[in-house]
Structure formats: C-alpha cells, structure tokens
Write an enzyme that holds these catalytic residues in place. Structure first.
Site, PDB file in Angstrom:
ATOM      1  N   GLU A 109       8.409   3.538   7.883  1.00  0.00           N
ATOM      2  CA  GLU A 109       8.668   4.649   6.976  1.00  0.00           C
ATOM      3  C   GLU A 109      10.056   5.252   7.096  1.00  0.00           C
ATOM      4  O   GLU A 109      10.550   5.883   6.174  1.00  0.00           O
ATOM      5  CB  GLU A 109       7.591   5.732   7.191  1.00  0.00           C
ATOM      6  CG  GLU A 109       6.279   5.292   6.582  1.00  0.00           C
ATOM      7  CD  GLU A 109       5.066   6.028   7.123  1.00  0.00           C
ATOM      8  OE1 GLU A 109       4.593   6.925   6.432  1.00  0.00           O
ATOM      9  OE2 GLU A 109       4.592   5.682   8.228  1.00  0.00           O
ATOM     10  N   GLY A 127       1.026   1.364  13.289  1.00  0.00           N
ATOM     11  CA  GLY A 127       0.123   0.234  13.431  1.00  0.00           C
ATOM     12  C   GLY A 127       0.502  -0.719  14.545  1.00  0.00           C
ATOM     13  O   GLY A 127      -0.263  -0.930  15.492  1.00  0.00           O
ATOM     14  N   GLY A 186       7.925   3.408  15.381  1.00  0.00           N
ATOM     15  CA  GLY A 186       7.654   3.098  13.980  1.00  0.00           C
ATOM     16  C   GLY A 186       8.895   2.704  13.207  1.00  0.00           C
ATOM     17  O   GLY A 186       9.963   3.298  13.371  1.00  0.00           O
ATOM     18  N   THR A 219      11.491  -9.657  10.241  1.00  0.00           N
ATOM     19  CA  THR A 219      10.592  -8.838   9.424  1.00  0.00           C
ATOM     20  C   THR A 219      10.970  -7.360   9.515  1.00  0.00           C
ATOM     21  O   THR A 219      10.787  -6.618   8.559  1.00  0.00           O
ATOM     22  CB  THR A 219       9.134  -9.047   9.847  1.00  0.00           C
ATOM     23  OG1 THR A 219       8.991  -8.725  11.233  1.00  0.00           O
ATOM     24  CG2 THR A 219       8.695 -10.476   9.611  1.00  0.00           C
ATOM     25  N   GLY A 224       0.826  -1.205   0.000  1.00  0.00           N
ATOM     26  CA  GLY A 224       0.000   0.000   0.000  1.00  0.00           C
ATOM     27  C   GLY A 224       0.860   1.256   0.000  1.00  0.00           C
ATOM     28  O   GLY A 224       0.686   2.134  -0.805  1.00  0.00           O
ATOM     29  N   PHE A 225       1.782   1.313   0.965  1.00  0.00           N
ATOM     30  CA  PHE A 225       2.712   2.437   1.071  1.00  0.00           C
ATOM     31  C   PHE A 225       1.966   3.755   1.203  1.00  0.00           C
ATOM     32  O   PHE A 225       2.415   4.783   0.716  1.00  0.00           O
ATOM     33  CB  PHE A 225       3.703   2.439  -0.097  1.00  0.00           C
ATOM     34  CG  PHE A 225       4.291   1.075  -0.361  1.00  0.00           C
ATOM     35  CD1 PHE A 225       5.181   0.516   0.534  1.00  0.00           C
ATOM     36  CD2 PHE A 225       3.897   0.342  -1.466  1.00  0.00           C
ATOM     37  CE1 PHE A 225       5.688  -0.758   0.333  1.00  0.00           C
ATOM     38  CE2 PHE A 225       4.392  -0.942  -1.677  1.00  0.00           C
ATOM     39  CZ  PHE A 225       5.299  -1.486  -0.777  1.00  0.00           C
TER      40      PHE A 225
END
Lengths: 175, 713, 330
Positions: B678, B525, B675, B607, B254-255
């Site tokens: 990004e 998220g 996060g 990940t 999605g980015f």
C-alpha cells in the site's frame, strides 16, 4: 431464439447451439469452457476479453457469437504450443513480470499479438507520424515505447503492470 | 474436505532471523504460466456442472421501502428457475449486520441495494428476466451530499482499524497564532472505487443433504480472506464454520474491496439455498460494483501547519470530514498518519462523519493514509513555499527522532535517507521556481512527497508443513494471492525456513480446507503468513529432524514478536514526480516518477518492484483521474463504468521506477520484512499535485487534477 | 436483453427491405455500440440484420481524387489506408484518436457515424432521458454534465455526439449515401446529424430501415493542411472533452481558407462557420486564431459543470491552427 454454429477455437472445431443473445465471450467462457478470455467490464471498456478473431484483435464481449459461424478464434491459451511451450510474448510477460493479478493478462497478450501484426502490416497509431512508405506502400511501423503504449491503451491493468508489459512487448517486437 | 483441528501452539519466544537464500532472489511468478495462458481458475471459472445464473435486482431509489414487486412475467420467462424477493427469500439466522442482511426486509438504504434476484439457466435469460420485474416503492427523501458544515457530523467511537477518533496535544491555536509561517487550507478528495479487473464473483453450492445429513456450503470466491468469508457466512446461515468451504486460489485484484465479504456473497448463498446441489453463479457487473463492493469515502480535510523561522513545525492540525452509510459505520483513518509523520509539539487530529444514504464505504488501498497524505503532503509543500525552503529540506527538518504518539523508538525509520537518495537520483536540483520552466507547449515541474504505512500484522494464521512422498514439503496456509506474488514469495520463505530447494516446496493456499490465515490486507499478509511458515518449519524440524518420512506433519501459529510493543514499526518512502502540463489545454502528463522506500527486507525484488510501482500508478491515477460522481438527485454513481471512471491506460504510464534501501528491519520479526502493498499509493498523489504546482503555479486542492482545473483563461 | 432473430443479408436491397418491414428490426455491423446498448437495455431490437457480408467494405478512389468509403470498412483499415493517410490526414488522425485498437478493428464507417451519445444517463435505463425515452426528462441538465453540450443544446437534451471520425468528415464536407426503399439518396454530413431540439430521440435524419452504404469525401484543395486535435481526461482511450478538426490553406503568413469543426461541444459535429469567416484572409497569428474561436463560441451556453469547454475549445483550436500554419510539412 437459438442458432447452431461452429467456431474454430484455438485450432479445434467446436460446434454449439447458442442463444442469439450470447456474446462471443460468453460462448467461449460459459458454453465451451474456454475461460482464457476474461470478463472485466462486458462493455468494451477494458480489453480483458480480447481474442484474435480471424487473426485480428477484437473485444469478444461486444460481438454476438451467432455472427461468427465458421470463424477462427484464438485465445491466449491457444497462442501457447500444444505441448505447453509458451508463445514468445507469454514468456516475455513472465520474464518481465508483465502482470500481477493476471486477470487482464490473456487479453493483454492477445492484444499484443494482434498489435504486432498490425504494426508489421503498416497500420499507424496516434503515435505514428503522418505519411507512408515509398510509392504509398505501407511499411512496417517501428515500435518504440510510445507506439506500444498508445497501441496497447485498450487493455486496462489495474495493478499497474504497464511498464513491464511494454518492456515485454518490446523484447518480442525487437526480434 | 474440511479439516478441523484444534488451534496449535504459537511460539512465544521471538524467532531467530531467517537465513535468506531464496529470499531476496527474484524467481518468476509460480502462477505465471497459468496466468499468461489464461488457465489459472478465477472464481467464475471452476468447471461445475448444471449451474444456475444469478442476476440481481437492485433498488432504483436511494431511500424508502419496496412496496410491491411484480415478478410474474419474470417467473414465466424462459429458463427462469426462481425469482427471489424480500418476501420469499430464505431467512438468515442473523441479520444484525444490516449491510449483509440481504433481502431480509423491505427497507432501502441506498440506491442499487439488492432487492431481489433472478435465477435462470443462462446468464442471458437471468438478465432479461430481471428487466421484467416491476417494482413499486415508497420513496423517502434521500441525502447523499457530504459537506463540512453539516450539523449532523459526529465523532465516531473509533476509526479503522481500531484507533481513537481525535487526538490533542499542546495548544494548536496558540502555536498557530505565534507561528512564523502558517498554512491553513482545505483539501478534498472524491469518492473512489477500487475497481479490480476481476469483478466480484461468488459461486455458491448448497449441499442440502450431504453424507452426514447436515447441510454444508461450498463457495468459489474471489476474496482476499477465505477464512473471513467462512466466518462471516457461517452464522448467517446457521452453519458451523467447518461446514463452509471457501475456495479462492486466484484473485483478479482486490485493493481492499475483496477484503471483507459483501452483500453479493449473501445473495449468492441465498440463491444456492433455493436450488440445493446446483452451483449458483453470481458475478457482479462492472456497473454494480460501484454500489455493492465498498468505496473510498470522499474527504474534506482542513490542514493547518505552523512553523518557526527555522522551518520547524510548531503546530500541526489535521481535521477530516468523511461519509459513512446509515446502515453500518465505516470510519476511515484519514488523519491518523499526521499523528506520527512529523515532529510538532502542538498537534490535533480529528475525524467527523456524516451518515448518508450511500453504500457502506470500505477499504481501498491504504484507506486513510492515501487521501490523508494527499492533504498533509500538499500542505507541507505549501509550507515549504511559504518559508522559502526546499520541500525535501522541510521534511528532513521535521523528521521525529521517536514516534510522536508515544515516544517509542522507531524500529527502522529511514525516511530522511529515502528523501536524500531519491532527490539525488531524480535530479531534484533541476527544480525551478513554480511556473518557470517551459519546454515547447509544455510547462514542466517537479514535486516530492513522503510516504508511510503502518506495520500491521497480528496473530491468527496457522501453517502446516508435511513431508511429501517425492521428498519435498507441502506447505499449507489459507493465504490469498491477488497479484501480490503470494504463491511465489511464500514458497521462497518456506524454502529458506525448511532449508530446502525452492522447487521442493509445494505451496497450497486459497482454500479454507487449509489452516487458517489472516486477511491479505493492511500490507500485512506476507509478513504474517511468512513468519507463521517460519515458525511451522522450525517446529517441523524440531519434531521430525532433517529427513523425516513422508507424512510427517506439523502445524504452528504465528510467533509472538514482543518488539512490536517496544518499537514503532512502519514502512516509509519518498516519492518524486515530474509533471508536464500543456499550456493551452491543461492536459497533464507524468513522464517520470521515482519512489524510494524503506520497507525492511524485500522478499522478491521482481514482484516487490511491480507492487511498489503499481501502488505509485494508482496514486498517480488518484491524483489525475479517479472520481466517482455521485448524482445527489438520484443518489447513484453516474460514471459507473470504465469509459467514464478513468484509470490510467498504458499511454498514461511513462517512466515510473521504484527502488528501496536494503536491509531487514531488525524488529519486524524473523523475516525483517514490512508492508509494501500500500505504501506506493501513499504520497504519490501529493508528489504529482506538487509537481503540477511547480510546473504551473496553480495549486489544486481538490482531486482529481483534471485539465479544466489547469486551463489558463 | 430481449430475445431476437438474427439474419445475414446477402444484398443491400433485401437488407433494407427486411428492416423496413419490422419496426423492431435493426442493422448489425461491427456491433461495438449496438451490442453495448442491447446489454444495457437502451436498445431492444427483435431482429438483427447483419450487413457485414455486403460488398460495402471497400475504399475506392473517385475520378475527382476524392474517396468513396464503404459503410462497413473497419475504422482501423480506413485509418491505415494509404490514400487516406496521404490525402486526408485529419480523417486518419481522428479515427486513430477514437476508441482502442480492438474496437477500431470491429467498428465500421457507418457505425461510427451512427454511434450514440455516451451520456451516462442515456446509458442507464433507471434514470430519465428524453433521448432514450421521450418525455421522461433530462437528468443531465441538473446532474453530471461535465461532458455535455455548450452549443446547440435544447431544454430537452444536452448530450454530445461522441464520434471523432464524424468531426473530421464535417470539415471534409463528406456526403453520406443512404439506401432506402425508394433507392439511394445523398445527405451532406452536415445535415446527417441533428441538433436535439424538440426531438432528441433522433440523432440523425435517417428513417427507419434506411441503410448507410458509403461516405464520399471530396478531395482537399492542393496545399491544404489538415489535422485533428483531441483533448481528453487521459492520454488515450477516452472520449473527448473537446476536439477540433481543421483544414487550412495559407498564403504566406495569411489564412486563405480554413475549415473548422469542433467535437465534444454539441449534439453533432459542430462546423465553426463564424470562426472560418473570421479567419478568411486573417493573419495566421495566435491572436487571430483565438479571436476566431471566440467569434464562434460567443453563442455557447455552458451548464454548471462544463463552462471550461469554452476556453478549452478556444485554446485547442488555436494550438491546432498554430501547428497547421507554422510547422514544416512532414
């Protein structure tokens, strides 16, 4: 205008009637419910729809199903054993985290399977030195990282899993 | 089934930190076996009977009005069920959001806008019939050209997500006039497109007469935010939110472009309403994605830096010019990170917009930070050069002790350590003067840039824990996995929160039948959803003890974290790049990149590393390849496919490594995580561009750095 | 995409007859370009005659040491053919520089020659394009023309030919054999592709219904070294900004004979005869290579977006010739 044909998809004969306009990709996804090959661009520019057609890797979006009556089509789903055991490439992609979103992945894996066979058959790439084996007999091309990167360049990955994909393929190519 | 339950309480006391056991380990992705075989169902791939296929009709002009649409030939074509136009499309209950008011008027506000759709029994029939519709327009002159001297540039009320447009501290002009060294340059970045590999897809089923007589809607979607789709679509179609179910278990990237619903969602539902009970399947083509799924605005950024002879910034000014659409504003926060990255007593930041006849810009990975850091971090490189100072050292000297915006202490800013660690590991000592190192036909250089990304992550999520009959625990939250590892890392977090084995957690995500979750965006998220799961697990244990009966169930909201008010929370990083530029052809290769990040606790190193590296590669791609070419004559993106809009191939990605400084951020909530999705793209474009400068002595200030810009004539 | 009929040809003659008989018919082989165009609406045949079953899939050695390459030989098989790799490195390299492994497995010799420009306007039926729709205008001239022609263009069309293989065939002086209703004719590859002139809709001199059956490549003189260099925006899987094919014979440190063709500069593979002339007998130095390139490129007329191609072509030619004249034989 429709045509009747049979495709041998992942080992199963599947007879179907298709509109001549139906690509092999859409025949698999929309007519046969085989959604392992993905539609990323529909114009041969991303490789997500790669399948093995008669054992050779091709993009299934740029060929009409009607032209392949009787053909053997192998998708990433069909590379796994019927009992669910994964193909060595699939296991290597898991172990090396060779994907993130997973959308390009079945195409990457089919492409890798086809690519390994090409290299074994002595097919060169842009990364291969000129020349051939003794007596002009093609010999297998050893697959270093540069070879794998060049040979896999037809499979785009927007998540940027390339390094892990190359590691996964090397792990299998080295066996 | 759609569940409706009242909002559960949120813990108001900060939660004790999680005791990590599964967290911090690297289980392989739980969704992996399904993805390597291709059997994980993406939006298009749910087995549904008797679908209709939707092919959109798009405006061939960039501004004006649809006068007439001749649909007779299309309607008569074989297999066609209906042709929707602005004249016959169902009316929306709310058309105030003009970007979503699909087929509600004849107005055309950008080229490629939806002006209709064909519904047919096969995709081939729908597409062919779409080509048979003749459209007559009233054409108005359009304007798509962004420049920094447009008289109509305006200051937005606020910038994304909710920040002030301009800031001013001290006296920048006076400080620049008095500075020992000054950089005053303009940088530009092009329009860019997210281009996830899975095209945006929405399959809608309108249940006109469901069991209770009320209409309902099911949407199989590819979204970063299932609840966002529900909340957006429900009022448009006069449905109560719980009458809309959104199912999105797997998302093919999605980015940011799948963060908010777009016009195609509305078009798919309009189509579904036309054929109640039948699934209406709409997947945008790759070409359509270039006008219908958002884009990163082009930017023109003037950066002025002043420094004293000791290399300390005395002035920092970052002024950004961007585009938005006429029908809806999106104001990207291009200069925002210049408010906190470095210390400077005098500082100005500003954002100005031009409202053009273009599609609405939207989120693309690190909106604001990515293009802003390109300009700011190249300017820092230029300042280092002007001062004769090492670029790493310049950044170290200007590392602020507290957040320059408000004086709050940093929760965990270890940028200097990232820079020093990275410099050592990368072999920064080998860096030469610009243009001094040549190996064969290749000019070789090294570059560095700093990275940051804010610690977003607000309340709003709810998690449910239920004991299952197999002795395990169902953990339910409508989170999304777009390659982010959500399936795996939330399972790890839940296992630790419940103090149970990893295998005993049965995670359910990606469905509005599950409790609500915030967007998979803002790199927030996992921290937001994960701390919500921790809260729910603790509450579950408090209510039901260690060995509850099957069916025991608890819900909880995201816990309060008062530290977020007391501390400034952000992720940081340092990125290093080696560039090789062919002396004859200007071709660029990036043989090595290294990112060192400070992002709190890493939940799953396997990940996480992939995600950091993926961001860095997208940044390298931004530096070298990506540019959506807007033809100002037609108003459309000409290079709207993967043959012309270049992203890296495997042959472009060589040795790229990411590592991180260990340890949780003590103020970032019970997980101590921040996060990571990004920050990889922030700074990497500047590191590459700075490396290209070091290799060639050529300073490129307009992206992308294509070979023509490095040719030596 | 318009509905169409599909038939498989059993022999070349009947394939030609079938396509000749209908103006809306087309041959289908690998499909990598035609299927693409049918989806885009750029091509709309109502009959496809599939020629992949014809016995045109062989590479045969000719008595003079040259090769006869069947029209439906797949690009990957041709690039891998031992005789091609040994005798015609420029051809193998050019093939491998094009597209991707998957596409090369499908694309054929004839299809590669006949592929159409990748001009973004040509491929977008919502924009004017004289090649796609004669008389509608050229959107590229005033639009995005970074990839477009600097040599041999016209006011009607500035598109470039996208093939790598064809550039190599141009330096090899290949001959295309074509079957029509009156039998076979032979077209030198240099005359096969056209410049746009007044009729950019015609890429080649083929008439409707004519079928390419083979490409014949004469042998390179002994001692000739050949190679292909392609410059593109990324490392692989991209069309050329500029490419160069060259075959060079040297005599000590002088050039005896050089054959040079550029890709990415014109509507057809561009044989650089002026550069060849300048190099004949010249010393094999970087300076001489650059001067030769400039002799050729003096005729270049750049558009606003592609002036860089001129120095890029010069430098790329020089780099390739340097490699071919100095490197040890591999």
């Amino acid at each position: 205008m429709d045509s009747q044909l049979t495709l041998h998809v992942d080992g199963e004969p599947r007879s179907l009637t298709v509109d001549n306009r139906t690509t092999l990709l859409d025949a698999l996804r929309d007519r046969l419910g085989v959604t392992s090959p993905k539609k990323g661009c529909d114009h041969g520019q991303c490789g997500s729809c790669t399948v093995l057609l008669g054992g050779r890797r091709v993009v299934s979006c740029l060929t009409f199903a009607v032209a392949h009556d009787g053909a053997e089509v192998t998708t990433a789903e069909g590379l796994a054993e019927a009992d669910g055991r994964l193909h060595p490439l699939q296991q290597a992609f898991l172990d090396h985290d060779g994907f993130q979103c997973g959308y390009c992945t079945p195409g990457q894996i089919c492409s890798a399977a086809g690519m390994l066979a090409e290299a074994e058959a002595g097919h060169p790439s842009s990364a291969t030195a000129d020349g051939d084996g003794p007596g002009g007999v093609p010999r297998p091309v050893p697959l270093d990282e540069e070879e794998i990167r060049e040979r896999m360049s037809g499979n785009l990955c927007r998540c940027g899993a390339y390094g892990n994909i190359v590691d996964a393929i090397r792990a299998v190519a080295g066996r | 089934m759609t569940r409706t339950e009242e909002e559960p309480a949120r813990p108001t006391e900060p939660l004790e930190p999680l005791n990590p056991r599964a967290v911090g380990t690297s289980p392989v992705r739980l969704d992996g076996p399904a993805k390597v075989t291709g059997t994980a169902p993406y939006a298009w791939e749910h087995a549904l009977r008797d679908p209709v296929y939707v092919h959109p009709l798009q405006s061939a002009i960039a501004r004006g009005r649809v006068l007439r649409m001749e649909t007779g030939r299309a309607e008569a074509a074989e297999g066609v069920a209906a042709v929707l136009t602005p004249r016959n499309a169902p009316r929306l209950a709310d058309s105030s959001d003009r970007a979503l008011a699909v087929l509600q008027s004849d107005d055309v506000a950008f080229r490629g806008q939806f002006i209709g759709a064909v519904l047919a029994a096969s995709p081939e029939a729908a597409r062919h019939a779409a080509s048979l519709v003749d459209v007559e327009y009233e054409v108005e002159p359009h304007d798509t050209r962004l420049s920094s001297d447009r008289p109509d540039l305006y200051r937005p009320e606020a910038i994304n997500p909710a920040d002030e447009a301009d800031t001013e501290e001290g006296d920048v002009e006076a400080a620049l006039a008095a500075a020992h060294a000054v950089v005053d340059e303009t940088y530009s970045t092009p329009m860019e497109h997210n281009n996830p590999m899975e095209p945006h897809t929405c399959v809608a089923v309108w249940h006109g007469a469901s069991d209770d007589g009320e209409p309902a809607l099911t949407v199989y979607d590819s979204t970063q935010w299932p609840y966002g789709v529900r909340m957006t679509l429900a009022p448009l179609f006069a449905l109560a939110p719980e009458r809309v179910r959104v199912i999105s278990p797997h998302v093919g990237g999605g980015f940011g472009s799948k963060g908010l619903p777009h016009a195609h969602h509305v078009l798919a539902v309009l189509a579904a309403r036309t054929v109640p009970g039948r699934p209406a399947k709409l997947a945008l083509t790759r070409q359509q994605m270039f006008c219908l799924t958002g884009h990163r605005t082009p930017t023109i950024q003037r950066v002025r830096l002043g420094a004293d002879s000791g290399g300390r910034l005395t002035a920092l000014s970052h002024e950004a010019v961007e585009q938005t659409a006429t029908i809806k504003e999106f104001a990207e926060q291009t200069a925002a990170q210049s408010r906190m990255m470095y210390a400077s007593p005098n500082r100005r930041t500003s954002h100005r917009l031009a409202a053009l006849d273009v599609p609405v810009p939207s989120w693309m990975r690190a909106p604001g930070e990515a293009p802003g850091a390109f300009a700011a971090e190249v300017a820092m490189d230029e300042l280092a050069h002007a001062l004769g100072l090492d670029p790493v050292e310049l950044r170290v000297r200007n590392d602020p002790e507290t957040d320059p915006r408000d004086g709050r202490p940093w929760s965990d800013r270890r940028l200097v350590e990232c820079l020093r660690t990275g410099a050592r590991r990368f072999g920064w000592d080998a860096r030469t003067e610009a243009g001094a190192r040549r190996e064969g036909d290749w000019l070789v250089g090294l570059g560095v840039a700093a990275s940051t990304y804010p610690g977003f992550g607000g309340p709003g999520s709810v998690a449910e824990i239920e004991r299952t009959s197999d002795g395990g625990h169902a953990v339910r939250i409508a989170a999304a996995d777009l390659g982010t590892g959500t399936w795996t890392v939330l399972t790890q977090i839940a296992a630790d929160a419940l103090e149970c084995p990893f295998d005993a957690v049965h995670l359910e995500i990606g469905d509005t039948a599950l409790p609500t979750a915030t967007v998979a965006g803002g790199s927030a998220g996992v921290t937001a959803w994960g701390s919500t799961i921790v809260a729910a697990a603790r509450e579950f244990r408090a209510q039901h003890g260690e060995d509850p009966a099957p069916g025991a169930r608890t819900r909880s909201g995201m816990p309060e974290n008062p530290d977020l008010r007391r501390y400034s929370v952000a992720s940081f990083g340092a990125q290093f790049a080696e560039a090789r530029v062919h002396a004859d052809t200007g071709e660029v290769r990036v043989p090595r990149m290294l990112g060192v990040f400070s992002a709190g606790r890493i939940i799953n190193p396997r990940t996480a590393r992939s995600q950091f590296i993926g961001g860095m590669i997208m940044g390298m791609s931004m530096a070298l390849f990506e540019e959506s070419v807007l033809d100002h004559g037609t108003g459309h993106v000409v290079n709207h496919d993967f043959a012309q809009y270049h992203i890296p191939t495997s042959a472009d990605v060589l040795d790229i490594e990411a590592t991180w400084l260990d340890g949780p951020d003590p103020h970032a909530g019970p997980l101590g995580s921040k996060g990571i999705g990004e920050i990889g793209i922030v700074g990497s474009p500047a590191a590459v561009v700075n490396a290209v400068y070091n290799a060639t002595g050529i300073r490129v200030r307009d992206l992308p750095v294509t070979p023509d810009k490095l040719l030596r004539y | 995409m318009k509905p169409f009929d599909y038939s498989r040809a059993d022999d070349a003659g009947s394939a030609v007859a079938a396509v000749m008989a209908r103006p809306d018919a087309a041959f289908l082989a690998g499909g990598t370009n035609l299927v693409d165009h049918m989806k885009l609406g750029v091509a709309a045949p109502e009959l496809l005659v599939d020629v992949t079953g014809l016995p045109l899939d062989r590479v045969e050695e000719l008595p003079d040491g040259g090769l006869r390459i069947g029209a439906t030989v797949r690009n990957s098989d041709l690039a891998a053919h031992p005789l091609v790799r040994r005798r015609l490195p420029v051809l193998s390299q050019a093939l491998l520089a094009g597209a991707s492994g998957q596409l090369r497995n499908a694309a054929t010799t004839a299809g590669n020659l006949l592929q159409r420009t990748r001009c973004g306007y040509f491929q977008d039926v919502t924009t004017p394009c004289n090649k796609r729709e004669p008389g509608s205008g050229c959107a590229a001239i005033g639009g995005w023309n970074r990839y477009h022609a600097v040599l041999g263009a016209s006011e009607h069309c500035v598109a470039v030919h996208p093939s790598d293989m064809a550039v190599a065939l141009r330096v090899l002086d290949a001959v295309v054999t074509v079957l029509g209703e009156d039998g076979e004719r032979r077209v030198p590859v240099g005359e096969f592709h056209r410049l746009p002139g007044e009729a950019p809709e015609a890429d080649t001199v083929l008439r409707h219904g004519e079928l390419v059956t083979a490409v014949e490549v004469p042998p390179l003189p002994a001692g000739t070294r050949s190679g292909y260099r392609k410059v593109r925006d990324r490392a692989s899987y991209a069309f050329a900004l500029v490419s160069v094919a060259a075959a060079v014979e040297t005599d000590g440190d002088r050039v005896r004979e050089a054959r040079i063709a550029f890709g990415g500069l014109a509507h057809k593979p561009w044989r650089a005869e002026r550069a060849e002339e300048a190099l004949r007998g010249a010393s094999a130095t970087d300076e001489a290579f650059r001067e030769a390139a400039e002799a050729e490129l003096r005729a270049a007329r750049p558009l606003p977006g592609n002036g860089f191609k001129i120095p890029m072509a010069r430098n790329t030619l020089a780099a390739l010739l340097r490699e071919l004249t100095t490197e040890e034989r591999r």
